[in-house]
Structure formats: structure tokens, C-alpha cells
Motif scaffolding. Structure first.
Motif, mmCIF file in Angstrom:
data_model
loop_
_atom_site.group_PDB
_atom_site.id
_atom_site.type_symbol
_atom_site.label_atom_id
_atom_site.label_comp_id
_atom_site.label_asym_id
_atom_site.label_seq_id
_atom_site.Cartn_x
_atom_site.Cartn_y
_atom_site.Cartn_z
ATOM 1 N N ILE A 138 42.050 63.646 -59.796
ATOM 2 C CA ILE A 138 41.481 62.760 -58.779
ATOM 3 C C ILE A 138 40.237 62.056 -59.320
ATOM 4 N N ALA A 139 39.406 62.804 -60.044
ATOM 5 C CA ALA A 139 38.163 62.232 -60.590
ATOM 6 C C ALA A 139 38.466 61.071 -61.528
ATOM 7 N N ARG A 140 39.520 61.226 -62.337
ATOM 8 C CA ARG A 140 39.879 60.155 -63.264
ATOM 9 C C ARG A 140 40.467 58.954 -62.527
ATOM 10 N N GLU A 141 41.218 59.226 -61.482
ATOM 11 C CA GLU A 141 41.773 58.131 -60.680
ATOM 12 C C GLU A 141 40.661 57.302 -60.039
ATOM 13 N N GLU A 142 39.631 57.979 -59.559
ATOM 14 C CA GLU A 142 38.582 57.304 -58.802
ATOM 15 C C GLU A 142 37.343 56.987 -59.636
ATOM 16 N N ASN A 143 37.406 57.303 -60.941
ATOM 17 C CA ASN A 143 36.310 56.964 -61.844
ATOM 18 C C ASN A 143 34.986 57.557 -61.366
ATOM 19 N N MET A 144 35.006 58.861 -61.149
ATOM 20 C CA MET A 144 33.815 59.552 -60.663
ATOM 21 C C MET A 144 33.735 60.931 -61.307
ATOM 22 N N PRO A 145 32.564 61.566 -61.280
ATOM 23 C CA PRO A 145 32.447 62.919 -61.826
ATOM 24 C C PRO A 145 33.264 63.899 -60.983
ATOM 25 N N PRO A 146 33.888 64.898 -61.593
ATOM 26 C CA PRO A 146 34.689 65.868 -60.837
ATOM 27 C C PRO A 146 33.926 66.567 -59.717
ATOM 28 N N TYR A 147 32.624 66.845 -59.919
ATOM 29 C CA TYR A 147 31.879 67.603 -58.907
ATOM 30 C C TYR A 147 31.800 66.863 -57.574
ATOM 31 N N ILE A 148 31.944 65.518 -57.597
ATOM 32 C CA ILE A 148 31.862 64.761 -56.352
ATOM 33 C C ILE A 148 33.090 65.033 -55.483
ATOM 34 N N VAL A 149 34.224 65.317 -56.120
ATOM 35 C CA VAL A 149 35.419 65.685 -55.351
ATOM 36 C C VAL A 149 35.144 67.009 -54.650
ATOM 37 N N PHE A 150 35.021 68.088 -55.418
ATOM 38 C CA PHE A 150 34.584 69.390 -54.917
ATOM 39 C C PHE A 150 33.879 70.096 -56.066
ATOM 40 N N ASN A 151 32.800 70.815 -55.781
ATOM 41 C CA ASN A 151 32.153 71.555 -56.858
ATOM 42 C C ASN A 151 32.880 72.874 -57.109
ATOM 43 N N ASP A 152 32.502 73.566 -58.168
ATOM 44 C CA ASP A 152 33.178 74.806 -58.541
ATOM 45 C C ASP A 152 33.102 75.851 -57.434
ATOM 46 N N LYS A 153 31.953 75.911 -56.778
ATOM 47 C CA LYS A 153 31.787 76.911 -55.721
ATOM 48 C C LYS A 153 32.852 76.722 -54.639
ATOM 49 N N THR A 154 33.131 75.468 -54.296
ATOM 50 C CA THR A 154 34.143 75.179 -53.280
ATOM 51 C C THR A 154 35.542 75.582 -53.769
ATOM 52 N N LEU A 155 35.857 75.262 -55.025
ATOM 53 C CA LEU A 155 37.174 75.619 -55.556
ATOM 54 C C LEU A 155 37.357 77.130 -55.647
ATOM 55 N N ILE A 156 36.286 77.840 -55.970
ATOM 56 C CA ILE A 156 36.360 79.303 -56.033
ATOM 57 C C ILE A 156 36.624 79.872 -54.638
ATOM 58 N N ASP A 157 35.882 79.351 -53.649
ATOM 59 C CA ASP A 157 36.068 79.827 -52.276
ATOM 60 C C ASP A 157 37.472 79.482 -51.769
ATOM 61 N N MET A 158 37.952 78.301 -52.167
ATOM 62 C CA MET A 158 39.306 77.878 -51.792
ATOM 63 C C MET A 158 40.343 78.825 -52.387
ATOM 64 N N SER A 159 40.108 79.240 -53.634
ATOM 65 C CA SER A 159 41.041 80.131 -54.322
ATOM 66 C C SER A 159 41.018 81.537 -53.738
ATOM 67 N N ALA A 160 39.884 81.910 -53.174
ATOM 68 C CA ALA A 160 39.779 83.234 -52.562
ATOM 69 C C ALA A 160 40.386 83.251 -51.155
ATOM 70 N N GLY A 191 31.883 73.927 -48.368
ATOM 71 C CA GLY A 191 31.824 72.630 -49.031
ATOM 72 C C GLY A 191 32.906 71.658 -48.606
ATOM 73 N N VAL A 192 33.795 72.065 -47.687
ATOM 74 C CA VAL A 192 34.837 71.164 -47.192
ATOM 75 C C VAL A 192 34.479 70.731 -45.776
ATOM 76 N N GLY A 193 34.047 69.486 -45.632
ATOM 77 C CA GLY A 193 33.758 68.921 -44.320
ATOM 78 C C GLY A 193 34.888 68.004 -43.886
ATOM 79 N N GLU A 194 34.747 67.412 -42.718
ATOM 80 C CA GLU A 194 35.800 66.549 -42.174
ATOM 81 C C GLU A 194 36.088 65.369 -43.103
ATOM 82 N N ASN A 195 35.029 64.766 -43.644
ATOM 83 C CA ASN A 195 35.216 63.597 -44.492
ATOM 84 C C ASN A 195 35.908 63.956 -45.802
ATOM 85 N N LYS A 196 35.471 65.069 -46.416
ATOM 86 C CA LYS A 196 36.107 65.514 -47.654
ATOM 87 C C LYS A 196 37.573 65.863 -47.398
#
Length: 627
Positions: free
Chosen positions: A560-582, A596-601
Motif C-alpha cells: 500500500i505504501a508503494r502504491e500511495e508513495n508514502m512511508p509505511p508507518y503512515i498506513v499503520f505503525n508496527d505497534k498496530t500490526l502487532i496488536d492486529m496479529s495478536a 491505532g485503527v480509527g474510523e478514517n484508517k
């Protein structure tokens, strides 16, 4: 600024430019490959340590390309030094930043529009101004060079929101120029961030070796830092050196002490006016004064080759900062010392400075991520100051270079430590890692053998291990030393996301084999009570299937970061991905419970992440059963 008009001269080869303009006969390792890639029209990203000759890598092709090269640079002093050096070499170069008077700015813009410069340095804040956009569209920009490229990464040690203007600026140009990006220090995560954010297309990438063999690294913990420095200077007369302090107050205080002793020293910090700083800098660069006491504001772009020592009066805030500042010693290749004077108070000072650092123009939603990463980097420096292992290897490992053998030429390799036989404790830790089946990191392993009463240990079943509480009489810091030694001797292996796995333990079955651990005076001090407050999962708490899900989510984030030409952390940071995985959410409601997941994200990315989780659950059904 120069009126030299080498702009119309055509050079046949990079070697000709190197010799005619810069006076060198041969390129340093890596330089020619970068130059050739740029001249072939490829984007370039290079990580080259201080003193490796980054500037020539873009200045030489700039002289051979048809149009003008824009160099985005973060510091006024750095621009001025580079432009002065280029003008002296006969290169038509200029800069645009806030230091210019209105008249000088007008003249520079006019000459740029007339095609009188080959290289133009510009501050990132200037790029998206109406006047500069108009100028940029009127000239042929052949290349945009991003200097100190780590500033564009929020993973970097010196993130600057103004650097994001580079991305906007490139998009509005009618014709996309070649983009080259350079930095001295960048971890793998920062490198990935830079390439994604700048949208580098199939770039030529050079990661230069980080080792500077002529530098001797040393950490000392003197009771009196001022006396230590006075003694060092007395024992190294006529040597040129830089002494870095964390605060202006420390700079002023130490400068006065040296002056009172009749030592010819300069000082430099942002609290001084521009003329004072320029005078002090010149006094040091031209050897009128052999020593400068400074904050980290000093040194960028200062090409003084005969600095024989760099002493850090305080521990820096990051390994990136430390290695860049220490690397200003010995640029001539001769043996030089890099000494860090550490005291626990340094940690307190740095935490205070990080809490009060400028956060202008930074999205409040990103502040937590920035603070977390600042804290992680500070912990890396703290461990550097306490480690008993090879200091050089510690630094190189941080930047991704692993060396099996100690360098035998640093303060720790040449220091005598007290050594203890910790074989019994080592075997019990190994038993715990075996029971954990390679699923957890040091934190959970140490909590388990200490017998900590935490909800997480109970959740993962560690309270039922035979190894639970077997080392409750040993300090946590000592257990960390034991684990470090077990990893060093390959009895344990550090896997992905820092989990501990079994290594080759056959030698330990021999009763004559011992695990000897080096300790310092700090290990003998009473241990403070440890606060535990973790509402969000950590990598070490994930199961093996959780790690696989985390890895899949990281791949999606990068996509997604490469598609949107932005840093990966703007999509979701590591803390969010870890919590998502748990938590393994499978519905919108469950996803919104992830940190880290709000309505807009969720609106932007939620469906794609839910789909990835669903697909992963089909492959790994245990993810659902363990929810």
C-alpha cells in the motif's frame, strides 16, 4: 556565490570532472558506480559513512547532465560550506535559504532562471513556495538530490516534516528528473522508508560498509568528566578534537573550564549569534584553536581531516547520531579516538530533551510513534554504554553488519572485566527457551525464570513451565548478560522479531564446559523496581502463527505504501500490526478495537487488511482458535 561559468563546458568522462574540478586521480569505492547509474538516468540511493565522499557522487554527474541539479539540504551552514567549496573548485553553484537578503535572493533567482548555475542548494521549506515553483518550472531540472535523506523517514533519528515537501514538489514538475538520495547512517527500516517515500523507481542502491577501521571506540564512566577531559587533553598535546555536549549549558561550562586552564578552545551552539558561530568554526577549521566544545549543531559539512579525537561528554540520543558525530574523527584515515563518557544522568537528560524537542508541523497522530522510536533509539545507546562485548561489533550490528569475531581493538576488547561462572543459570535459561518452543523474546523468558506474576505469563502458560521462578534470586540485568553470552556462543539463536530459539547446545552436555559471563560494576548495584504496563501486545508475545500473520500484514503495508508513495508507518505503525496479529480481527467492530485503527484508517485500509487476515486464517486456522 560564484560567477565562474563552467556551465557551458562539456566534460567527456566522469574521470575528467574528478580530476579537472576536484583534483582527484581515482574514485573511492562505490563512487563511480553511483555516478554511472545517474548518468544512465537511474534513480540512486546510497548509504555511505561520513568521509566516504557522498557529495562527489552527485556533484560530478551534475556537471555532465544538461540542466541544473537541485540539492535539498537541511542545514544552512552545510549549504554554505558546500557552495563555497564548489565555487573554489570552479563550479557554478548557489543556494537559496533564509540567510539570503532580499537582494541576494533576487539575484540568485535571476541567475538560476538564466541558466547560470549547474548546482543549486535549497532548503526543503522553500520548495513548495509559489515563487520557487514558478522558477522550477522555467528551468531544466536534470536531477534532484536529497542530502541527509534519513530526514524524510519517521524511523530516522532526525525526522523533518519539511522533507515531505520533496514528494509534493516532484509531483508538480512537468518532467520527472532523476532522483538521488544520500545519507551516512540508516538502518534497514529507514532505508526502506526512504525508497518508498521518495518513490524511487528501480533505484541503484549502494549500502557502503560502515566499519571505520582507524577509529578506536571506548566507553568510560569517570566520576569527574571535566577532570577526565583535562587529563586527556594534557596527555594529547597539539591534537585536534571535538567535544560534544548534550546541552548549551554544558558547552558553556566546559568551555570556561578549558579557557581557565589556558587551553585554546572554541565553542559552538545555537544560542550564539551567527557571527560568533562563524568565527569559532573558522578558528577550529583553520587550526587557530585545536579543540571545539559543541552541541550536535556543529560538524555537518565540516571537512576537517585531522580531527584526532571526538569525546562525547554526554551519551547521544541515538546510534545514528553517535556514529555520525564520532565519524568526524580520522577522516584522513589515521588512527583516532572516539570516547563516550557515560553516567546514568545522561539518560535522564536525554529523556528530558526528547520530551521537549520541537514537534512543529508533525501530525499529532504521529507523535506517539515518533516518541516510541526515540525511546527505542535511546535504549540502544544505553545498552551500548553498558555492554561488555565488542563496541565496534555492537555498532556495526545495529547498521546490519554482523561480524562473528571481536575486533580486538576497542575499549571493551582491551579491558579487563570481572568474570563469573554462570553455567547453572545458563542451562536453566536454555530449558526455559526449550519449553517456550522458540515463540518468545528475552522479556518473557527472563520474566519466566524470575517468576514474575504477570497476566501475560499466565496467558501464555509460562507459569506452568518447570523453569518458572528457578532464577528468582538473580538480578534481571545479570540474566540479560547471561542471555547475551548464550547468543554470542550460539547456544541460543535470535530469530525474527527478536524471539529466542534453541541453538547448538551439545557442548554444554560436557561437564567440563562452562558459560563465563563478564560483568561490570553497574551489574553489582541494587536493582530498581521494574514497572510493567503493557496494554498492547509486543512482538515477543506473538505465537508462531501470529508472527506469520504479522509478516503478511507487513507485506500488505509495504504494498500500500508503494502504491500511495508514502512511508509505511503512515498506513499503520508496527505497534498496530502487532496488536492486529495478536487480536486477529475478522469484523469491522473487532478491527476498531486494535490500537491505532480509527474510523478514517479503517475506511482507507480496513477491508484490505481484513481480507489478508481472512486469507491467513484459512492457511493457519489456529489463529482463530486462539482468539
Amino acid at each position: 556565490m560564484s560567477d565562474n561559468l563552467n556551465i557551458n563546458k562539456k566534460y567527456k568522462t566522469p574521470e575528467e570532472v574528478l580530476k579537472v574540478l576536484f583534483g582527484y586521480d581515482t574514485f573511492r569505492p562505490g563512487q563511480k558506480d553511483i555516478v554511472d547509474a545517474i548518468l544512465d538516468g537511474r534513480d540512486v540511493f546510497a548509504v555511505m559513512p561520513t568521509g566516504a565522499g557522498k557529495s562527489l557522487c552527485y556533484q560530478i554527474p551534475a556537471m555532465m547532465l544538461d540542466g541544473i541539479t537541485l540539492v535539498v539540504s537541511p542545514l544552512i551552514s552545510l549549504m554554505q560550506d558546500q557552495v563555497n567549496s564548489l565555487n573554489e573548485a570552479g563550479v557554478s553553484a548557489a543556494y537559496i535559504n533564509s540567510s539570503l537578503s532580499d537582494r541576494d535572493l533576487f539575484e540568485t533567482v535571476k541567475k538560476t532562471g538564466n541558466g547560470e548555475f549547474k548546482i543549486l542548494y535549497v532548503a526543503p521549506e522553500r520548495l513548495m513556495t509559489e515563487g520557487f515553483i514558478e522558477l522550477a518550472k522555467s528551468v531544466n531540472i536534470s536531477m534532484i538530490t536529497v542530502d541527509e535523506a534519513h530526514c524524510i523517514s519517521q524511523w530516522g533519528q532526525d525526522f523533518r516534516p519539511s522533507y515531505m515537501k520533496i514528494v509534493e514538489f516532484v509531483k508538480i514538475l512537468g518532467k520527472r528528473p532523476v532522483i538521488s538520495a544520500f545519507t551516512a547512517t540508516a538502518t534497514e527500516t529507514v532505508r526502506e522508508d526512504i525508497v518508498c517515500t521518495l518513490g524511487l523507481g528501480n533505484p541503484y542502491v549502494l549500502i557502503g560498509g560502515f566499519d571505520r577501521e582507524n577509529l578506536y571506540f571506548q566507553v568510560d564512566k569517570p566520576k569527574n568528566k571535566e577532570q577526565y577531559i583535562l587529563d586527556y587533553i594534557a596527555n594529547h598535546p597539539n591534537e585536534s578534537g571535538i567535544i560534544y555536549c548534550a546541552t548549551r549549558k554544558n558547552v558553556d561550562s566546559l568551555y570556561e573550564i578549558l579557557a581557565d586552564k589556558g587551553i585554546a578552545a572554541a565553542k559552538y551552539h545555537a544560542g550564539m549569534n551567527a557571527s560568533e558561530r562563524k568565527q569559532m568554526q573558522d578558528d577550529f577549521v583553520f587550526d587557530y584553536k585545536s579543540i571545539v566544545v559543541s552541541t550536535n549543531a556543529f560538524g555537518m559539512g565540516i571537512d576537517k581531516s585531522n580531527v584526532r579525537f571526538v569525546i562525547h561528554y554526554n551519551m547521544p540520543q541515538s546510534m545514528e547520531n553517535y556514529y555520525q558525530e564520532a565519524g568526524r574523527a580520522g577522516r584522513d584515515g589515521l588512527d583516532s579516538k572516539c570516547i563516550l563518557l557515560f553516567s546514568p544522568q545522561d539518560i535522564v537528560i536525554n529523556r528530558f530533551l526528547l520530551e521537549h524537542k520541537e514537534v512543529a508541523d508533525i501530525d499529532p497522530a504521529d507523535l506517539e510513534t515518533i516518541k516510541e522510536r526515540d525511546n527505542q533509539r535511546l535504549q540502544v545507546m544505553e545498552r551500548y554504554c553498558y555492554t561488555t562485548g565488542c563496541l565496534r561489533n555492537y555498532i556495526l550490528k545495529y547498521f546490519g553488519e554482523n561480524h562473528e569475531n571481536p575486533c580486538e581493538d576497542c575499549g571493551n576488547c582491551n579491558r579487563e572485566f570481572e568474570t563469573l561462572d554462570m553455567t547453572d543459570a545458563a542451562k536453566k535459561i536454555i530449558n526455559c527457551v526449550y519449553e517456550a518452543k522458540g515463540r518468545y523474546g528475552r522479556g518473557i523468558i527472563i520474566d519466566t525464570v524470575l517468576g514474575a506474576k504477570t497476566a501475560r505469563l499466565k496467558e501464555v502458560g509460562a507459569t506452568n513451565y518447570k523453569s518458572y521462578g528457578v532464577l528468582n534470586s538473580i538480578k534481571r540485568s545479570m540474566l540479560m548478560r547471561v542471555i547475551d553470552q548464550l547468543v554470542y556462543e550460539k547456544y541460543l539463536v535470535v530469530g525474527d522479531y527478536q524471539v529466542l530459539k534453541m541453538g547448538d547446545i551439545r557442548r554444554l552436555k560436557d561437564s567440563a564446559t562452562s558459560v563465563m559471563v563478564k560483568i561490570t560494576d553497574e551489574d553489582k548495584r541494587p536493582e530498581k523496581a521494574r514497572k510493567v504496563n503493557k496494554k498492547v501486545a509486543e512482538k515477543s508475545s506473538l505465537t508462531s502463527s501470529g508472527y506469520k500473520l504479522f509478516e503478511r500484514l507487513r507485506e500488505l503495508r509495504l504494498e500500500i505504501a508503494r502504491e500511495e508513495n508514502m512511508p509505511p508507518y503512515i498506513v499503520f505503525n508496527d505497534k498496530t500490526l502487532i496488536d492486529m496479529s495478536a487480536k486477529v480481527p475478522t469484523t469491522k467492530e473487532e478491527m476498531l478495537e486494535v490500537s491505532g485503527v480509527g474510523e478514517n484508517k479503517f475506511k482507507k485500509y480496513g477491508d484490505r487488511f481484513l481480507k489478508a487476515i481472512s486469507e491467513c486464517c484459512k492457511e493457519l486456522p489456529e489463529l482463530i482458535t486462539k482468539k
